[in-house]
Design a protein around this motif. Structure first.
Motif, PDB file in Angstrom:
ATOM      1  N   ARG A 228       0.854  -1.401  -0.090  1.00 17.61           N
ATOM      2  CA  ARG A 228      -0.154   0.337  -0.430  1.00 17.61           C
ATOM      3  C   ARG A 228       0.965   1.010   0.031  1.00 17.61           C
ATOM      4  O   ARG A 228       1.664   0.925   0.821  1.00 17.61           O
ATOM      5  CB  ARG A 228      -1.160   0.327   1.445  1.00 17.61           C
TER       6      ARG A 228
ATOM      7  N   SER C 125      -6.576  -4.677   5.133  1.00 19.31           N
ATOM      8  CA  SER C 125      -7.805  -4.715   4.407  1.00 19.31           C
ATOM      9  C   SER C 125      -7.995  -5.373   3.002  1.00 19.31           C
ATOM     10  O   SER C 125      -9.325  -4.756   2.578  1.00 19.31           O
ATOM     11  CB  SER C 125      -7.833  -3.116   4.852  1.00 19.31           C
ATOM     12  N   THR C 126      -7.409  -5.504   2.352  1.00 18.21           N
ATOM     13  CA  THR C 126      -7.618  -6.063   1.301  1.00 18.21           C
ATOM     14  C   THR C 126      -7.861  -7.542   0.418  1.00 18.21           C
ATOM     15  O   THR C 126      -6.018  -7.582   1.446  1.00 18.21           O
ATOM     16  CB  THR C 126      -7.650  -5.482  -0.270  1.00 18.21           C
ATOM     17  N   GLN C 161     -12.083  -9.365  -7.316  1.00 17.46           N
ATOM     18  CA  GLN C 161     -12.533  -9.351  -6.181  1.00 17.46           C
ATOM     19  C   GLN C 161     -10.880  -8.351  -5.089  1.00 17.46           C
ATOM     20  O   GLN C 161     -10.755  -8.666  -3.886  1.00 17.46           O
ATOM     21  CB  GLN C 161     -12.539 -10.933  -4.823  1.00 17.46           C
ATOM     22  N   ASP C 163      -9.812  -5.856  -4.652  1.00 22.82           N
ATOM     23  CA  ASP C 163     -10.006  -4.777  -3.556  1.00 22.82           C
ATOM     24  C   ASP C 163     -11.052  -4.665  -2.772  1.00 22.82           C
ATOM     25  O   ASP C 163     -11.288  -3.977  -1.968  1.00 22.82           O
ATOM     26  CB  ASP C 163     -10.677  -3.475  -4.206  1.00 22.82           C
ATOM     27  N   GLN C 164     -11.642  -5.937  -2.690  1.00 22.67           N
ATOM     28  CA  GLN C 164     -12.621  -6.663  -0.914  1.00 22.67           C
ATOM     29  C   GLN C 164     -11.635  -7.222  -0.418  1.00 22.67           C
ATOM     30  O   GLN C 164     -10.677  -6.661   0.129  1.00 22.67           O
ATOM     31  CB  GLN C 164     -13.534  -7.572  -1.728  1.00 22.67           C
ATOM     32  N   ASP C 165     -12.947  -7.033   1.023  1.00 23.52           N
ATOM     33  CA  ASP C 165     -12.597  -7.178   2.599  1.00 23.52           C
ATOM     34  C   ASP C 165     -11.744  -8.878   2.296  1.00 23.52           C
ATOM     35  O   ASP C 165     -12.463  -9.372   2.195  1.00 23.52           O
ATOM     36  CB  ASP C 165     -12.970  -6.800   3.278  1.00 23.52           C
ATOM     37  N   ARG C 314     -15.292  -1.135   9.004  1.00 20.55           N
ATOM     38  CA  ARG C 314     -15.759  -1.543   7.873  1.00 20.55           C
ATOM     39  C   ARG C 314     -16.293  -0.012   6.776  1.00 20.55           C
ATOM     40  O   ARG C 314     -16.589  -0.003   5.746  1.00 20.55           O
ATOM     41  CB  ARG C 314     -16.877  -2.619   7.595  1.00 20.55           C
ATOM     42  N   ARG C 317     -13.659   2.168   5.027  1.00 15.07           N
ATOM     43  CA  ARG C 317     -13.869   1.593   3.508  1.00 15.07           C
ATOM     44  C   ARG C 317     -14.129   2.231   2.327  1.00 15.07           C
ATOM     45  O   ARG C 317     -15.941   2.389   2.572  1.00 15.07           O
ATOM     46  CB  ARG C 317     -13.130   0.471   3.897  1.00 15.07           C
ATOM     47  N   GLU C 319     -15.302   0.766  -0.089  1.00 16.18           N
ATOM     48  CA  GLU C 319     -16.252  -0.268  -0.878  1.00 16.18           C
ATOM     49  C   GLU C 319     -17.844  -0.198  -1.104  1.00 16.18           C
ATOM     50  O   GLU C 319     -18.078   0.272   0.039  1.00 16.18           O
ATOM     51  CB  GLU C 319     -15.643  -1.711  -0.908  1.00 16.18           C
TER      52      GLU C 319
END
Lengths: 260, 297, 532
Positions: A228, C125-126, C161, C163-165, C314, C317, C319
């Motif tokens: 990141r 986190s992703t 997926q 960028d997903q948690d 969450r 974030r 998303e």
């Protein structure tokens, strides 16, 4: 990275590009200086500034309840304590038996509450505005802080997950016929029945996770990189140093010259 | 493909002297701060919140706690490191919950004491300090108590190491003593930094002592002596129940348990009913079943 | 590549194993008997190997040893050797043993444990960052890291997926992410423990394709399993473990049902189920004459989860959180009579578990009523309803909390039926699931299959009028499945109404009187869904 025209960018975008460590330094320096100064005016100004910033940043909805949860019991406790019982007080405003309301007591309680409110708001504003993944990434790049970042981030991730698991366990046990009555003894018994599987499964999971993370190099002694990207600039680094020095100076001044 | 060695050097690197030094410095910072505060206390209790005492209490205790974290955290094995967040969640959830009720207890050290019993005093101290630091994310007022929390973890680890968890009835006693020490050390923080306590119930107790004319530090210390020992006795008992309920396999992750024979018996507790077939229990049966039956009761 | 090896002229024979183990014995500290005994395993580069063994046979321990997750000396002592990529380490359990560096070992052998959620770092986190975690620790610079993440995500089919948690992935996606975390540094060997457990047909197909891809790319794959799923027929070698010993090894063709080399506890899901296997046989059983009233009845039950409670993290974030409240159940009608066995099937995530949780009031319908013996259970505490409705969950360890198996089954029973009857019932229930000998053991130390059976015993001992089982076959080996089948049947014969929810259509056909499918929130008589 340093050349961006900071003045032109709209406010939210600018906050995105603030390094989380800069935010942390600002919050910490505010807390330290407010404590060291111990003045009504400064404390009130900090409280007002924090309220304004959280409203502008859209975090007021979360900062305020969290602050209230901390400050209200604390404030009540201090008011009762010093408002009613302050043996050192001279100016008595009212008296009931052993309880004496004194001006000094109220002043003392008021100062402490306002000062505490300033510190709590400054720090909560930081924790509710900072992006945790960015903070973790910024910390992970450096030695001990990497492990600290792990503990911090993992705790924040596990909080909802563990609450969820505790609920699942309670459901599973209710499905086995566990009825928790209102008596204290029954509640203590139920606490044991639910805590044992919860803690056991958490420890077992931690064992697996430890092995998995070891295999993925958690304990590597060498340098680390970060996937990141976290914005940083020489300006921000300078600001951080200045803030830290200012906080240090405030403490030293206060301790050396306590007569203020 | 020339892979680097698949093995670690055959011996542990000798524990870095620098780390040991940091540990000692941390402990010294905490002790010195406490002594200074107690010696210089009454003069400036009414001197206003920005008093030098408050700053010295904050800086000394925080610096000590941070030195301890810096000294211990890098040396912990991964199995302990990943357990610390779990312990912190237990601390925070129970602490927030109990703190919001009108009970003059805290119960915010169950996770810390559990780590201390499973992984030793150093891990316990680091967990205690980290718990305050991480919790201050939601509740900044717990930050100044980091040193006290570290002390609780350290004392719990020592109690485990010297066998106080081998007898079930000794755990609350150890907790009681830990509570006395921790309470006395934390009282100056409450007095000088906050000028009181964070909960309404504990505040009422302090008020009672103030009404009798005590100084603020004395009143808060007495309140701590009422709340803390009971609180820690309860916490140590809960942890003993939890740790004895762990099956062998889970206990294996922690060499500290094995090395210092922290728990009674080497085998899992088995049912105490006479008809249960006793399976190949070579060692520790006597003390094991003694404490098991205490656990049952 | 070929000319490379030729030019170098290295004396590396093609069949030299990339990974091998020769285990004289392995014993856990505090353990009484060795878990593994005389086990020799070799894995050739780029090969496909299966290690088969029933629950409790020691295959997970073997997998952890091979993968460096159980470094000898740490949790137990090993006598024997481990060999990886040309390095051979000898162990005799003494102080002079080499100490494995798990991080370096992990770059050569990837491992995916039974529970894929346990490998997540919990600090990323992703999905992309989770994949990169191991590379970050190795200090890889960002450009190569990004390329590796892209490449791996494409291989896993997780490209969209990234960028997903990670905590919000489905079971199949989570399994593939765990595999990605293991293979991203490019290890020549990948070991997976029970990768197919609890995956539905679609998930299993995706996973099989991924395994074939990995093998095509030259990764040697080792799968530990207690069932023979169709993919394992493609393996070059099978090793069979029984009670910690290697009992057979060779190509799958040599281990057909007639050979007697596979113990019956290993289930075959490849269509070669031996005729002698007592478990799954076509059943045309009809319940005896049905008594007038249903034991369990759902009338027009609808249910939707309220908007998911979003955690503090969450929410912050980027998303978007899906906002629409989807109905999981819509106007469900169901009546189950005493003595009847009903199976409810459907893919993962169809709401099967949600349906079961309505039977005892753990979830309350947003519309409609649930009746047990004709009485509405709305407003009755779950603990009370539990006396007539026994519910078995997927995760047995959530349901177990006592220190011994016997105490576990006895829990709350004496209050229900009195002490004497309780002892008899507990004994009978334990016997019914084959755990009579395990009465003094700690429930958490039983193998997974036995834990599920113990949870079943705790439900059976209460003799509920309605028995509801959530995915009862998951984690059960062949022996366990036979016990489950017998126990369910005898409970039904004794008058219980049984509802079992499963994604295994084969088991549902064999065990149930009628099969219903949960599809789009509606409960319909089953037609054969595609993919089975």
């Amino acid at each position: 990275m340093t050349a961006s025209p900071a003045g032109a960018a709209p406010a939210p975008a600018r906050r995105e590009r603030l390094n989380p460590l800069t935010l942390l330094a600002a919050a910490a320096a505010t807390a330290v200086i407010t404590t060291a100064a111990g003045s009504w005016a400064l404390s009130l100004a900090v409280v007002a500034a924090c309220l304004g910033l959280s409203a502008a940043g859209g975090t007021a909805g979360r900062v305020l309840p969290a602050a209230a949860a901390v400050l209200i019991p604390f404030g009540l406790s201090l008011l009762v304590l010093h408002g009613l019982f302050f043996p050192e007080g001279r100016t008595v405003l009212a008296e009931w038996g052993p309880a004496r309301v004194t001006a000094e007591g109220l002043d003392f309680a008021g100062q402490r509450i306002v000062q505490l409110a300033a510190v709590v708001l400054a720090l909560l504003l930081f924790s509710f505005s900072v992006s945790i993944p960015d903070l973790v990434a910024a910390l992970s790049a450096r030695g001990v802080q990497g492990r600290f970042a792990f503990v911090l981030a993992s705790t924040l991730t596990l909080l909802p997950a563990i609450a969820d698991r505790a609920r699942r366990i309670r459901q599973a046990q209710e499905a086995r016929g566990l009825v928790v009555s209102r008596s204290l003894l029954a509640r203590i018994g139920a606490f044991r029945l639910q805590a044992v599987p919860l803690v056991l499964s958490l420890i077992e999971d931690a064992g697996t996770r430890a092995a998995a993370l070891e295999a993925r190099g958690l304990s590597n002694p060498g340098p680390r990189t970060s996937y990141r990207e976290v914005a940083d600039s020489r300006l921000q680094r300078t600001v951080r140093t200045v803030l830290m020095l200012a906080a240090l100076a405030a403490v030293v001044l206060r301790v050396v010259a306590p007569g203020a | 493909m020339s892979s680097p060695s698949l093995t670690l050097p055959s011996q542990e690197r000798p524990a870095a002297r620098r780390r040991r030094l940091l540990e000692i410095l941390g402990a010294l910072a905490i002790a010195a701060t406490y002594v200074y505060l107690v010696l210089n206390q009454p003069a400036d209790i009414t001197g206003g919140p920005g008093s030098a005492s408050a700053l010295i209490a904050l800086t000394g205790f925080l610096a000590g706690a941070i030195l301890l974290i810096v000294a211990v955290l890098p040396t912990l094995p991964a199995s302990t490191l990943v357990l610390i967040p779990v312990a912190l969640v237990l601390n925070i959830v129970l602490g927030q919950f109990v703190g919001s009720t009108l009970v003059p207890f805290y119960l915010d050290a169950i996770g810390t004491v559990m780590i201390a019993v499973l992984a030793g005093p150093a891990a316990g101290a680091a967990t205690g300090a980290l718990s305050s630091v991480v919790w201050s994310f939601f509740n900044p007022t717990v930050l100044p108590f980091a040193a006290g929390a570290a002390l609780i973890g350290c004392l719990a680890g020592l109690a485990a190491r010297y066998g106080l968890f081998r007898r079930f009835y000794l755990a609350p006693v150890a907790g009681f003593v830990t509570g006395i020490i921790a309470g006395v050390v934390s009282a100056p923080v409450a007095a000088f930094v906050f000028g009181g306590t964070s909960g309404v119930a504990t505040g009422a107790i302090v008020s009672a002592f103030r009404a009798m004319g005590d100084t603020l530090l004395a009143a808060i210390t007495k309140q701590a002596l009422i709340s803390d020992p009971m609180d820690k006795a309860i916490v140590f008992t809960i942890v003993a129940v939890l740790v004895y309920a762990l099956p062998r396999r889970a206990r294996q992750q922690f060499p500290f348990l094995r090395r210092h024979r922290v728990l009674a018996g080497n085998s899992q507790p088995i049912g105490t009913r006479a008809d249960a077939p006793v399976k190949d229990k070579a060692h520790g049966t006597a003390s094991g079943s003694a404490s098991d039956s205490t656990l049952n009761g | 590549m070929p000319e490379c090896t030729a030019a170098a002229g290295r004396a590396v024979p093609v069949n030299r194993p990339v990974l091998a183990a020769g285990i004289r014995d392995f014993t856990f500290h505090d353990g009484h008997a060795p878990v593994l005994h005389d086990v020799a395993v070799t894995v050739a580069p780029g090969s496909f190997t299966a290690i088969l063994g029933a629950s409790g046979s020691g295959k997970s321990t073997l997998g952890c040893l091979l993968a460096g997750w159980l470094p000898p000396g740490g949790h137990g002592t090993l006598a024997g050797f481990l060999q990886l990529s040309g390095t051979r380490l000898e162990f005799d359990g003494g102080a002079g043993d080499p100490r494995i560096d798990p991080a370096q070992w992990g770059r050569q052998v990837g491992f995916v444990p039974q529970d894929p959620a346990a490998v997540l770092s919990t600090v990323r986190s992703t999905v992309a960052e989770e994949l990169a975690f191991g590379l970050e620790n190795a200090g890889m610079e960002r450009g190569s890291m990004k390329a590796a993440v892209e490449r791996t995500a494409r291989l896993l089919g997780l490209g969209s997926q990234l960028d997903q948690d990670p905590a919000r992935l489905s079971g199949g996606q989570l399994r593939r992410l765990a595999i990605g975390c293991a293979v991203i540094p490019g290890p020549p060997v990948l070991v997976m423990d029970e990768p197919f457990a609890s995956l539905d047909a679609a998930g299993a197909n995706e996973l099989a394709a991924l395994v074939r891809d990995l093998i095509k790319r030259g990764t040697a794959v080792v799968i530990l399993s207690q069932t023979v799923s169709p993919l394992l027929l493609e393996a070059g070698t099978w090793f069979v473990l029984k009670d910690g010993r290697l009992t057979a090894s060779g190509p799958p063709a040599a281990m057909g049902p007639g050979s007697g080399l596979l113990p019956p506890a290993i289930r075959r899901l490849d269509g070669l189920e031996a005729a002698t296997t007592p478990v799954l046989r076509a059943s045309s059983r009809q319940p005896g004459e049905l008594p007038a009233g249903p034991a369990l009845e759902l009338r027009g039950v609808s249910f939707g989860y309220p908007k998911a409670p979003v955690s503090r993290r969450r929410r912050r974030r980027q998303e978007p959180v899906p906002d629409r409240r989807e109905m999981v159940l819509q106007d469900v009608h169901l009546a189950v009579y005493p003595g009847e066995i009903v199976a409810v099937t459907g893919p993962n995530g169809a709401g099967k578990s949600t349906l079961l949780r309505h039977f005892n009031g753990l979830l309350r319908p947003s519309a409609g009523t649930v009746l047990v013996h004709g009485a509405d259970i709305g407003g009755v505490p779950v603990g009370k309803t539990a006396a007539s409705v026994g519910l078995l969950f997927q995760q047995p360890r959530d349901q177990l909390f006592e220190r011994t198996v016997l105490r576990e089954v006895m829990f709350g029973l004496d209050r229900l039926v009195g002490a004497d009857v309780a002892v008899a019932r507990a004994g009978a229930a334990l016997k019914a699931v084959g755990l009579a000998d395990a009465a003094p053991e700690h429930p958490a130390e039983l193998p997974a299959s036995a834990q599920r059976l113990l949870a079943l015993a705790t439900v059976l001992a209460r003799r509920p009028a309605v028995l509801a089982l959530d995915e009862p076959t998951v984690a059960l080996d062949g022996d366990g499945l036979a016990l489950l089948d017998a126990a369910v049947r005898s409970a039904a014969e004794a008058g219980a109404a049984v509802v079992l929810v499963t994604h295994e259509l084969g088991y549902a056909r064999a065990a149930a009187h009628r099969i219903l499918a949960l599809d789009g929130g509606r409960l319909l008589p089953a037609h054969r869904p595609p993919g089975y």
